[in-house]
Design an enzyme around this catalytic site. Structure first.
Site, mmCIF file in Angstrom:
data_model
loop_
_atom_site.group_PDB
_atom_site.id
_atom_site.type_symbol
_atom_site.label_atom_id
_atom_site.label_comp_id
_atom_site.label_asym_id
_atom_site.label_seq_id
_atom_site.Cartn_x
_atom_site.Cartn_y
_atom_site.Cartn_z
ATOM 1 N N GLU A 43 -4.051 1.131 -6.555
ATOM 2 C CA GLU A 43 -3.104 0.151 -6.021
ATOM 3 C C GLU A 43 -3.756 -1.229 -5.867
ATOM 4 O OE1 GLU A 43 -0.256 -0.305 -2.046
ATOM 5 O OE2 GLU A 43 -1.987 1.032 -2.005
ATOM 6 N N LYS A 116 7.410 -0.568 -4.138
ATOM 7 C CA LYS A 116 7.064 0.326 -3.030
ATOM 8 C C LYS A 116 8.171 0.347 -1.976
ATOM 9 C CE LYS A 116 3.041 1.213 -0.050
ATOM 10 N NZ LYS A 116 1.650 0.742 0.208
ATOM 11 N N CYS A 153 1.069 4.696 -2.661
ATOM 12 C CA CYS A 153 0.312 4.869 -1.422
ATOM 13 C C CYS A 153 1.161 5.448 -0.291
ATOM 14 C CB CYS A 153 -0.358 3.556 -1.029
ATOM 15 S SG CYS A 153 -1.763 3.799 0.097
#
Length: 295
Positions: A43, A116, A153
């Site tokens: 990331e 995200k 994540c």
């Protein structure tokens, strides 16, 4: 038989942008030379993890996807090597800022992008200061090597995201991450928990899972976060197929026959026997109500 080889990378990042991106490319090339078809960097690998603190000047790191130099560079690399590369960037879209992965297909074309969805806010991980919640939803992207499901994540702690991707046809799941020590609690080591959750996604959905994490200790305005690497690849039963150490650059690989995975997934019955009519509580925050009505 449709065998695909996956690679997870891990490396340290610095404010020397050119050197850091060159490291990512070098490891991508190493993975490809070892037979990888789908290669996952970590990331936000272009820079240190700037989200450790809240600084308005870091907003200037965000760039539009169109004409993004790192994306364009890896489009050339992907086309040259014939590999799929998901590239994590800080995206500026009008007045909105997103934590975004652009999926580059093996011919250099763009298979799509994902923003995200779950944005954390903890000491050392101040992401709500930098990112809007993603609006792309959980949808697989078709690539030369199969239907790719990607989340980023903090998304990995939410089983709903993994299930939504596989329900929609994802044949494997990828998680680029940046996680390590907790500045507010130096005694906490989440590495095994981090791995176990994603291994659970592999086992519950019966798909391979690939996770890439950064390494090294980074200090931003006095806040220190030590990233624990440990990138890995899990089998569709959740077993570790390949894993990297907590420190040191690494490229780990594992291969799977996606047709065989699909056959086993169907035969096992986890999707056949689902009861979505009973899962209404998942559509609410408290597990009980939706729009003022009990479910």
């Amino acid at each position: 038989m449709r065998t695909v080889t996956f690679a997870a990378l891990q490396f340290a990042c610095s404010w020397d942008h050119a050197a850091t991106v060159a490291t990512a490319e070098r490891l991508v090339r190493e993975a490809a030379s070892r037979g990888a078809n789908v290669i996952l960097p970590q990331e936000l690998f272009e820079t240190p993890y700037f989200c450790a603190v809240e600084r308005r000047d870091f907003y200037e790191l965000a760039r539009p996807l169109a004409g993004h130099p790192t994306i364009d560079r890896f489009r050339q690399v992907a086309a040259e090597l014939g590999v799929v590369i998901p590239v994590s960037v800080y995206e500026r879209a009008g007045n909105a800022l997103f934590n975004t992965v652009v999926v580059i297909d093996a011919d250099g074309s763009l298979a799509g992008h994902y923003r995200k969805s779950h944005i954390p806010q903890f000491p050392g991980y101040e992401e709500k200061f930098y990112f809007s919640p993603g609006d792309t939803g959980f949808r697989p992207m078709q690539t030369r090597f199969g239907a790719l499901g990607i989340a980023i994540c903090w998304d990995q702690w939410f089983p709903e995201a993994a299930r939504a991707l596989v329900l929609a046809g994802a044949e494997f799941l990828l998680y680029p991450t940046a996680i390590g020590s907790e500045p507010s609690d130096p005694s906490l080591d989440s590495m095994e928990h981090w791995r176990m959750v994603m291994r659970g996604h592999a086992a519950a959905n019966m798909v391979p899972v690939v996770a890439s994490n950064r390494i090294g200790s980074e200090t931003t305005d006095g806040v220190v976060v030590s990233f624990y690497g440990s990138s890995f690849i899990a089998t569709p039963t959740g077993a570790l197929a390949a894993d990297a150490p907590r420190d040191g650059e690494a490229v780990v690989l594992s291969s799977f026959d996606l047709d065989a995975c699909r056959e086993t997934r169907i035969q096992w019955g986890c999707f056949r026997d689902r009861r979505p009519d009973l899962y209404g509580g998942l559509l609410s925050l408290d597990g009980r109500s939706r729009g003022g009505r009990d479910v």
